[in-house]
Design a protein around this motif. Structure first.
Motif, PDB file in Angstrom:
ATOM      1  N   ARG A 216     -10.839  -6.528   7.995  1.00  0.00           N
ATOM      2  CA  ARG A 216     -11.467  -5.224   7.803  1.00  0.00           C
ATOM      3  C   ARG A 216     -12.256  -5.180   6.494  1.00  0.00           C
TER       4      ARG A 216
ATOM      5  N   HIS B 242      -5.104  -1.361   8.446  1.00  0.00           N
ATOM      6  CA  HIS B 242      -5.694  -2.626   8.921  1.00  0.00           C
ATOM      7  C   HIS B 242      -7.100  -2.455   9.493  1.00  0.00           C
TER       8      HIS B 242
ATOM      9  N   TYR C 192       7.183  -5.658   8.365  1.00  0.00           N
ATOM     10  CA  TYR C 192       6.290  -6.756   8.766  1.00  0.00           C
ATOM     11  C   TYR C 192       5.254  -6.322   9.797  1.00  0.00           C
ATOM     12  N   MET C 193       5.400  -5.119  10.310  1.00  0.00           N
ATOM     13  CA  MET C 193       4.350  -4.606  11.181  1.00  0.00           C
ATOM     14  C   MET C 193       3.058  -4.366  10.388  1.00  0.00           C
ATOM     15  N   ASP C 194       3.232  -4.079   9.092  1.00  0.00           N
ATOM     16  CA  ASP C 194       2.063  -3.722   8.288  1.00  0.00           C
ATOM     17  C   ASP C 194       1.879  -4.580   7.045  1.00  0.00           C
ATOM     18  N   TYR C 195       2.948  -5.245   6.596  1.00  0.00           N
ATOM     19  CA  TYR C 195       2.822  -6.130   5.443  1.00  0.00           C
ATOM     20  C   TYR C 195       2.660  -7.539   5.992  1.00  0.00           C
ATOM     21  N   CYS C 196       1.525  -8.125   5.709  1.00  0.00           N
ATOM     22  CA  CYS C 196       1.172  -9.375   6.391  1.00  0.00           C
ATOM     23  C   CYS C 196       1.567 -10.589   5.562  1.00  0.00           C
TER      24      CYS C 196
ATOM     25  N   ALA D 256      -0.955  -8.505  10.559  1.00  0.00           N
ATOM     26  CA  ALA D 256       0.473  -8.460  10.213  1.00  0.00           C
ATOM     27  C   ALA D 256       1.340  -8.527  11.461  1.00  0.00           C
ATOM     28  N   SER D 257       1.191  -7.589  12.364  1.00  0.00           N
ATOM     29  CA  SER D 257       2.105  -7.489  13.504  1.00  0.00           C
ATOM     30  C   SER D 257       1.711  -8.403  14.649  1.00  0.00           C
TER      31      SER D 257
ATOM     32  N   VAL E  88       0.845  -1.200   0.000  1.00  0.00           N
ATOM     33  CA  VAL E  88       0.000   0.000   0.000  1.00  0.00           C
ATOM     34  C   VAL E  88       0.874   1.242   0.000  1.00  0.00           C
TER      35      VAL E  88
ATOM     36  N   LEU F 140       3.226   2.526   2.796  1.00  0.00           N
ATOM     37  CA  LEU F 140       2.610   2.365   4.127  1.00  0.00           C
ATOM     38  C   LEU F 140       2.795   0.952   4.661  1.00  0.00           C
ATOM     39  N   SER F 141       3.051   0.020   3.783  1.00  0.00           N
ATOM     40  CA  SER F 141       3.246  -1.378   4.207  1.00  0.00           C
ATOM     41  C   SER F 141       4.723  -1.727   4.055  1.00  0.00           C
TER      42      SER F 141
ATOM     43  N   TYR G  34     -14.310   0.298  12.406  1.00  0.00           N
ATOM     44  CA  TYR G  34     -14.098  -1.150  12.558  1.00  0.00           C
ATOM     45  C   TYR G  34     -13.580  -1.450  13.960  1.00  0.00           C
TER      46      TYR G  34
END
Lengths: 786, 264
Positions: A777, B242, A708-712, B180-181, A695, A704-705, B247
């Motif tokens: 989400r 996320h 690894y906190m945000d890219y899953c 993710a986290s 993202v 924004l990703s 949400y």
């Protein structure tokens, strides 16, 4: 002796699992310096000035290079190796891609300066002293809006940010077929952008030998010879014979290590400049920012059917995001590796595809596991399931009605490819049985009673692997041939090296290639060494991608093995004083048919190296044969995956409760390794469907990703135990009858998962409001959207 | 990371003295936030004062109706403690689900609470159980402790020495992890305490907060249904790729319901 079909444990695992692998970053080069790349913090900016004086004076700094230094040194632009011609016959737009930005940065992560110091920390410290005065410019981030009139220009010489407007198929005929259709299903789809995330980050280490003028580059490459060719002939001008490229143990590639990036280009160039060794290993954050990303399509498609659901025509309009610069094979992925797969497993007689490739201020986009074929499969299989739902025909039944019949092969599709073999219905049958497809409706009702939404999804995929017949890809614009090389080099004591031009970065070549040779020549596995990844050791080879190593590289090995047997026969005939015509080769031994006379291969090898009693009139000494194999066609693995999901409507969480994959990979050499490939592929496909998303902020172009906190990434607990099955129709045109298995899982899983998610969401009318990744989400918002 | 002076004092007094002497010192507990921050070069303290050698700060003590956990006690120790599991099972379970094995073997309760990360788990337990935070200077009630995003009532040079949790007759924590986290996107800790029901939420806002309306509803009727109808306003909640504030607000109710059900 190992046999083809044996479940042999990987011989490379001992070193990998005990920490004895040797990766680029493990190398200790003498007097090695360390490089740090200062990267653009802006998606689009003009560099008004750059002052490196303070940084040059910082402790430990050896040298700092900027875009001007690179330009002054006549370092060429990084290249795109595949020329795609647009619908008017014009070649694609190829804006310059300097290794270090000269006056404009075009994505967050674009290289601004190279700092070389005695230690990495010193280089990084010094980089903070570089003063860059940026004039921030508006950025074009969205692949659709970037094509709008008035969008900010990524390159001054690419009007409208359009790299090419390309088409395949005959639009008029397709339109005419649509006019006769009983039903048309329409679909808008986004194929989400992914970041490859190989476990080992990209790395490069280079040294220059001033005595000989030779360069050596150690790098994380899937194709070291191609890297050498590109760096030599196009970018740096170092003669090919003066540059050695070594790709030692490499920890995963997934496509991202095919390409020739600025980083290794600069490391090898700068090693010559400073006449010292240089090492660079990407930090994980750099990998996120600068590894070539994957996918990123926005598509509208329409499928025309007759009243029975027979496909009449298919029309596709895709915008593909190529990022800020063209990566090495970027142009081919959304064209020849995408539109040519749009027939899927079906007899759809007419297909038209239009692709507009767009520049944006984002990282370059290129091949990523599957490369074009996952995008095609996701599209075809999504619209087929949607059509089934609209036509009120069972999704499996609609597929079956349109399958290419087993007696129709070779089958010419309307999108250029000729499928060589396949038998799709038994695959679907086996998958349905393994998935208890018949019981899905009952399970859906049970789940509903407890407030859960269940759904089942099918994906019947086709892919084109074993890339590729050189003449075919050449006619389509490829800058290289796509054959493969092999050499079988015996030692006098009878053990053997297999030298291959393909490269293993997780694919288990050391086991699989040894296994096919053990089977063929009757030599124990532990007497065989597979050598790859070093241009100074192995013959020129094209490397590993596109599930090509076994069908193409393995075929070259088999051809070389045939030459060994032929030579051995002549030697054995001489030793046994028999006619060559009477010699047979069985279980590693040359025998005179109908007698008990025998010469083991090892004895023939020894005779070749110690030719005291030898047919010198007919043969040269030595036992070392090489072969090059250029395939006559692609291979066409196929299969069906069935996924069942259960959605918690309160949270939006999608739980995969069942996953079946039945594949036809042709003959299978090592079932355990194939299972590993399928498991890994499915994990990546599930990752795309449910978890992963690159993202960018739509305004600033910040990633924004970016961690690894945000890219899953998919983890074990995101996945069920897979149920696998196989059907075998051997490939008719390569010696092993193999088709390739490396990408299938990733190609098929997104559609299987998303068709299941849509089937589940159809119970609340939300099936058309969900795109990948179906995160909690996204699912929750789809359910609750008005 | 940038260079810094490293100290490993043996007592709280020495730690405080080291901080006073430093031009821009920083205490480090388990380092699970500080070390990554340093590695990213997002902080440049002159001195790092490692509290890991101060034996007084470790250990778990159960005394009547109070569980007291030393600030430098690791998550894994809380998770594995039979005493905690007996006195406040929900607390042991919470600790067992923080991060991963490596984090649990390094991260500490004091570090987590002092950091007040909006997505940390422990703050929900501290607030819902009405714990008391003991520092080298004073005792602070949980309700007065969490002040905002990475902001607490702690003053410069103040070190948490232990945290005392009163037992609860019922308690449970439900976390909805960020995919993710795996940090808490929303975590809800519910407790039936001596002073009545308490409901604390982590992950959703700038810091852990209580939901008074849910507590009132549970006081009348301790059941999942009681909280099912209580919606927290989305206004001011966290939003990112996320989860939107809406949400997250929705998840607060869902997780509260599930927590009450799990608490029994």
């Amino acid at each position: 002796m190992a046999k083809i079909g044996d479940r042999i444990k990987r011989t490379e695992d001992r070193r990998f699992l005990t920490g004895a692998g040797r990766y680029v970053d493990d190398l200790q080069l003498a007097r090695c310096t360390h490089a740090y790349f200062l990267r653009s913090p802006h998606a689009h900016a003009r560099i008004k000035s750059i002052d490196v004086a303070a940084a040059k004076a910082a402790p430990g700094v050896v040298e700092i290079f900027t875009g001007k230094d690179v330009a002054d040194s006549k370092v060429g632009s990084l290249i795109c190796g595949w020329v795609v011609k647009d619908k008017h016959g014009q070649p694609h737009k190829a804006p310059a891609h300097p290794a270090i930005a000269l006056d404009t940065v075009r994505y967050v992560g674009d290289t601004v300066a190279m700092v070389i110091a005695e230690t990495y920390a010193q280089a990084k410290d010094a980089a903070e002293q570089i003063a860059v005065d940026y004039e921030v410019l508006p950025a074009s981030i969205d692949p659709v809006k970037t094509l709008d009139a008035g969008a900010s220009q990524v390159h001054a010489d690419v009007p409208g940010n359009l790299c090419y407007d390309w088409e395949l198929g005959e639009k008029a005929k397709v339109d005419a077929a649509f006019a006769t259709a009983a039903h048309v299903t329409k679909l808008d789809l986004v194929n989400n952008r992914l970041i490859p995330n190989a476990m080992e980050p990209r790395a490069a280490a280079a040294e220059y030998d001033r005595g000989t003028g030779n360069y050596t580059l150690y790098t994380t490459s899937q194709n070291p010879h191609v890297a050498r060719l590109v760096l030599s002939a196009f970018v740096l001008g170092i003669p090919e014979h003066k540059l050695r490229v070594v790709a030692p143990d490499v920890g995963g590639g997934f496509g991202s290590k095919i390409f020739i990036y600025a980083d290794e280009t600069l490391v090898v160039w700068a090693a010559g400049k400073i006449q010292r060794a240089i090492k660079w290993t990407a930090e994980r954050g750099e990998s996120f920012m600068t590894d070539a990303h994957g996918r990123d399509h926005v598509t509208h498609a329409e499928l025309a059917m007759d009243k029975d659901g027979k496909f009449l025509a298919f029309k596709v309009d895709t915008i593909a995001n190529l990022g800020a610069y063209l990566s090495t094979f970027a142009t081919a992925v959304p064209t020849y590796l995408y539109a040519t797969l749009l027939a899927g497993q079906y007899t759809t007689p007419l297909i038209y595809c239009n692709v507009r490739a767009a520049f944006t201020n984002t990282a370059p986009v290129d091949a990523y596991r599957g490369a074009g074929r996952p995008e095609a499969t996701y599209l075809v299989e999504s619209i087929v399931s949607k059509a089934a739902s609209e036509m009120k025909i069972d999704a499996a039944e609609l597929r079956r009605r349109n399958f290419i019949a087993p007696d129709a092969f070779p089958y010419q599709t309307p999108v250029a490819l000729t499928y060589d073999s396949g038998n799709y219905a038994p695959i679907l049958d086996q998958a349905m049985q393994l998935a208890d497809y018949a019981g899905a409706a009952g399970r859906k009702a049970t789940a509903k009673a407890s407030g859960k939404l269940r759904g089942v999804g099918i994906c019947s995929y086709i892919e084109a692997c074993g890339i590729a017949p050189s003449a075919v890809v050449g006619s389509l614009g490829a800058g290289v041939g796509l054959w493969e090389s092999a050499e079988l080099r015996f030692n006098p004591t009878g053990n053997l090296q297999i030298l291959t031009g393909s490269h293993s970065h997780g694919q288990s070549h050391e086991t699989t290639f040894a296994q096919i040779v053990s089977d063929k020549l009757g030599i124990p596995m532990d007497q065989i060494e597979v050598v790859h990844g070093d241009t100074s050791q192995v013959p020129f080879g094209m490397g590993t991608y596109g599930s090509r190593s076994l069908p193409v590289g393995g075929s070259a090995i088999m051809k070389a093995a045939d030459k060994i047997i032929a030579k051995g026969k002549t030697i054995a005939a001489h030793l046994m004083e028999a006619s060559e015509a009477d010699i047979v080769f069985e279980d590693g031994t040359f025998k005179v048919a109908g007698t008990d006379k025998a010469v083991p291969l090892g004895q023939a090898v020894f005779a070749a190296y110690v030719p005291h009693n030898y047919p010198s009139d007919k043969l040269e000494p030595g036992m070392d044969e090489n072969a090059f194999y250029d395939p006559s066609n692609f291979t066409y693995p196929s299969g069906t995956q069935i996924c069942e999901v259960e959605i918690d409507p309160d949270t939006g969480v999608v739980d995969i409760v069942n996953f079946v994959a039945v594949d036809d990979f042709g003959n299978i050499v090592n079932p355990m390794i194939v299972e590993g490939q399928v498991h890994g592929g499915i994990a990546q496909g599930v990752g795309q469907a449910l978890l992963e998303n690159a993202v960018y902020d739509k305004e600033s172009g910040q990633l924004l990703s970016g961690s690894y906190m945000d890219y899953c990434m998919p983890r074990a607990d995101n996945l069920p135990s897979f149920k696998l099955g196989y059907q075998v129709t051997p490939c008719p045109h390569n010696p092993l009858g193999v088709k390739g298995c490396g990408e299938a899982g990733a190609i098929a899983a997104p559609a299987a998962v998303m068709n299941a998610v849509r089937d589940a969401l159809a119970q609340v009318g939300a099936q058309d409001r969900i795109e990948m990744p179906a995160t909690p989400r996204a699912v929750w918002e789809a359910i609750h959207a008005q | 990371m940038y260079d810094f002076e490293y100290h490993k004092p043996k007592s709280v007094a020495d730690a405080v003295a080291a901080l006073k002497k430093a031009s821009d010192g920083k205490f480090m507990a388990g380092g699970m936030t500080l070390i990554p921050t340093l590695k990213q070069r997002l902080a440049q303290p002159s001195d790092v004062i490692d509290l890991g050698a101060i034996g007084d700060l470790r250990g778990i003590k159960v005394d009547g109706n109070t569980v007291t956990i030393g600030a430098m006690t690791k998550h894994a120790e809380v998770a594995a403690s039979a005493e905690v599991a007996k006195a406040i099972p929900a607390l042991a379970k919470l600790a067992a689900n923080i991060g991963d094995g490596q984090v649990r073997n390094r991260g500490t309760i004091g570090g987590s609470v002092a950091n007040s990360d909006p997505a940390a788990d422990y703050p929900a337990a501290v607030l819902a159980l009405g714990a008391t935070i003991t520092t080298n200077e004073r005792k602070i009630a949980a309700d007065d402790f969490f002040k905002g995003l990475f902001e607490t009532a702690l003053k410069e040079g103040e070190i948490i020495t232990s945290i005392s949790f009163p037992t609860a007759t019922k308690a449970a924590y439900m976390k909805f992890p960020n995919p993710a986290s795996r940090y808490a996107m929303v975590g809800v800790f519910v407790a039936q305490t001596a002073s009545g029901p308490r409901v604390a939420v982590t992950g959703a806002g700038a810091c852990a907060f209580r939901v008074k309306e849910m507590e009132d509803a549970l006081a009348k009727n301790w059941s999942p249904d009681a909280v099912a109808g209580v919606k927290v306003p989305a206004d001011g909640l966290n939003g990112d790729i996320h989860g939107s504030p809406e949400y997250r607000a929705h998840l607060v109710t869902v997780m509260a319901k599930r927590a009450v059900a799990a608490a029994g």
